[in-house]
Design an enzyme around this catalytic site. Structure first.
Site, PDB file in Angstrom:
ATOM      1  N   GLU A  54       1.705  -5.807  13.424  1.00 11.61           N
ATOM      2  CA  GLU A  54       0.582  -5.957  14.357  1.00 11.61           C
ATOM      3  C   GLU A  54       0.082  -7.396  14.295  1.00 11.61           C
ATOM      4  OE1 GLU A  54      -2.837  -3.574  13.395  1.00 11.61           O
ATOM      5  OE2 GLU A  54      -3.793  -3.949  15.330  1.00 11.61           O
ATOM      6  N   ARG A  75       0.819  -1.221   0.000  1.00 13.66           N
ATOM      7  CA  ARG A  75       0.000   0.000   0.000  1.00 13.66           C
ATOM      8  C   ARG A  75       0.844   1.260   0.000  1.00 13.66           C
ATOM      9  NH1 ARG A  75      -3.377  -1.335   4.990  1.00 13.66           N
ATOM     10  NH2 ARG A  75      -2.217  -3.271   5.094  1.00 13.66           N
TER      11      ARG A  75
HETATM   12  O1  LIG Z   1       3.356  -0.374  11.773  1.00  8.94           O
HETATM   13  P1  LIG Z   1       3.248  -1.834  11.436  1.00  8.94           P
HETATM   14  O2  LIG Z   1       2.662  -2.637  12.572  1.00  8.94           O
HETATM   15  O3  LIG Z   1       4.527  -2.417  10.939  1.00  8.94           O
HETATM   16  O4  LIG Z   1       2.172  -1.985  10.275  1.00  8.94           O
HETATM   17  C1  LIG Z   1       2.065  -1.117   9.190  1.00  8.94           C
HETATM   18  C2  LIG Z   1       2.221  -1.844   7.893  1.00  8.94           C
HETATM   19  O5  LIG Z   1       1.215  -2.856   7.772  1.00  8.94           O
HETATM   20  C3  LIG Z   1       0.587  -2.723   6.509  1.00  8.94           C
HETATM   21  O6  LIG Z   1       1.232  -3.457   5.521  1.00  8.94           O
HETATM   22  P2  LIG Z   1       1.073  -5.015   5.344  1.00  8.94           P
HETATM   23  O7  LIG Z   1       2.327  -5.678   5.839  1.00  8.94           O
HETATM   24  O8  LIG Z   1      -0.225  -5.473   5.923  1.00  8.94           O
HETATM   25  O9  LIG Z   1       1.130  -5.200   3.779  1.00  8.94           O
HETATM   26  P3  LIG Z   1       0.246  -4.661   2.533  1.00  8.94           P
HETATM   27  O10 LIG Z   1       0.534  -3.186   2.379  1.00  8.94           O
HETATM   28  O11 LIG Z   1       0.793  -5.450   1.409  1.00  8.94           O
HETATM   29  O12 LIG Z   1      -1.213  -4.939   2.812  1.00  8.94           O
HETATM   30  C4  LIG Z   1       0.694  -1.245   6.197  1.00  8.94           C
HETATM   31  O13 LIG Z   1       0.548  -0.983   4.825  1.00  8.94           O
HETATM   32  C5  LIG Z   1       2.057  -0.901   6.722  1.00  8.94           C
HETATM   33  O14 LIG Z   1       3.066  -1.139   5.762  1.00  8.94           O
HETATM   34  N1  LIG Z   2      -5.082  -2.191  11.732  1.00 10.79           N
HETATM   35  C1  LIG Z   2      -4.546  -2.057  10.533  1.00 10.79           C
HETATM   36  N2  LIG Z   2      -5.292  -1.664   9.475  1.00 10.79           N
HETATM   37  C2  LIG Z   2      -4.750  -1.525   8.242  1.00 10.79           C
HETATM   38  N3  LIG Z   2      -3.465  -1.748   7.996  1.00 10.79           N
HETATM   39  C3  LIG Z   2      -2.675  -2.136   9.000  1.00 10.79           C
HETATM   40  N4  LIG Z   2      -1.366  -2.426   9.060  1.00 10.79           N
HETATM   41  C4  LIG Z   2      -1.076  -2.772  10.325  1.00 10.79           C
HETATM   42  N5  LIG Z   2      -2.149  -2.709  11.109  1.00 10.79           N
HETATM   43  C5  LIG Z   2      -3.178  -2.307  10.302  1.00 10.79           C
END
Ligand SMILES: O=P(O)(O)OC[C@H]1O[C@H](OP(=O)(O)OP(=O)(O)O)[C@H](O)[C@@H]1O
Ligand SMILES: Nc1ncnc2[nH]cnc12
Length: 184
Positions: free
Chosen positions: A108, A71
Site C-alpha cells: 500500500e 507482524r
Molecule cells: O497487503 P499488502 O498491501 O501487501 O500489505 C500487508 C502487509 O503490510 C504490513 O507489513 P509491512 O510491510 O508494513 O511490515 P511490518 O509487518 O514489518 O510492519 C502487514 O503486516 C502485511 O504484511
Molecule cells: N493500512 C494499514 N495498516 C496496517 N498495516 C498495513 N499494511 C498495509 N497497509 C496497512
C-alpha cells in the site's frame, strides 16, 4: 500433519475492533494505519485473535504455518504452536542466512521483496499463511508464490484484519482466504 481445530469457538470477532487503533496519515499521507499493538498488549484480545484464526481453519489439514515479517511472525508462530505445526518465516531481503527464493511485490505504501529458505517447504506440504493485515494483497500474493515455487500447497491464508477497499482478496485467486475483521 496437524488438523486445525479448537474447543473455544469465537466466530464473532467484532469485540476485537476495540483493540485496533486507527492512526491517520501513517506511515505517509492518506494511509489510515490499523495499529494492532493494543490487541497484542491485551491477553484476552490476543488469545481471541489467535483462537479465531485457528478456528477459521478448523478441520483443514496443515503441515506448516508461514508467517510474514514482521507482524505475521507474531500471529503465525502462535497459530503454529496452537495447531502443532512447524513455523516458517518469510523475511525481507538479506535476513535469511541460507539459500533463498525471492519474490518482488507492491505494498500500500512502497515496494519490497520477500525471501524464504529453499528447504523450508517440501513439495506437497500443505501450508497455512498467516499475517496481521491483508491490504493490497501484494505481500500475501508474493508469499503464496514463494510457497508454491517450493511445491507447497496453500491450505489457506488467515488475517486478523482485511482492508476490503484495497482489493487484496482478488490478488489471491481461488486460494482460501479468511479474515477476522473487515475495514473499508
Ligand atoms: O497487503 P499488502 O498491501 O501487501 O500489505 C500487508 C502487509 O503490510 C504490513 O507489513 P509491512 O510491510 O508494513 O511490515 P511490518 O509487518 O514489518 O510492519 C502487514 O503486516 C502485511 O504484511
Ligand atoms: N493500512 C494499514 N495498516 C496496517 N498495516 C498495513 N499494511 C498495509 N497497509 C496497512
Amino acid at each position: 500433519m496437524a488438523a486445525v481445530g479448537s474447543t473455544e469457538r469465537t466466530r464473532d470477532h467484532g469485540s476485537l475492533r476495540g483493540f485496533v487503533r486507527d492512526i491517520a496519515d501513517f506511515p505517509e499521507d492518506g494511509v489510515t494505519y490499523r495499529d494492532i499493538t493494543p490487541l497484542l498488549g491485551d491477553s484476552s484480545a490476543f488469545a481471541q485473535a489467535v483462537t479465531g484464526l485457528v478456528d477459521e481453519f478448523s478441520g483443514v489439514a496443515v503441515d506448516r504455518v508461514v508467517g510474514v515479517e514482521s507482524r505475521g511472525f507474531i500471529f503465525g508462530a502462535a497459530v503454529a504452536y496452537r495447531i502443532g505445526a512447524g513455523f516458517v518465516p518469510v523475511r525481507k531481503p538479506g535476513k535469511l542466512p541460507w539459500a533463498v527464493v525471492r519474490e518482488e511485490y507492491q505494498l500500500e505504501y512502497g515496494a519490497d521483496k520477500l525471501e524464504i529458505h529453499r528447504d523450508a517447504i517440501h513439495p506437497g506440504e500443505r501450508i497455512l499463511i498467516v499475517d496481521d493485515v491483508l491490504a493490497t494483497g501484494g505481500t500475501a500474493r508474493a508469499t503464496a508464490k514463494l510457497v508454491e515455487t517450493l511445491g507447497g500447497v496453500i491450505a489457506g491464508l488467515g488475517f486478523v484484519i482485511e482492508l476490503d477497499d484495497l482489493g487484496g482478496r482478488a490478488q489471491l485467486g481461488e486460494r482460501p482466504v479468511k479474515s477476522l475483521l473487515h475495514y473499508s
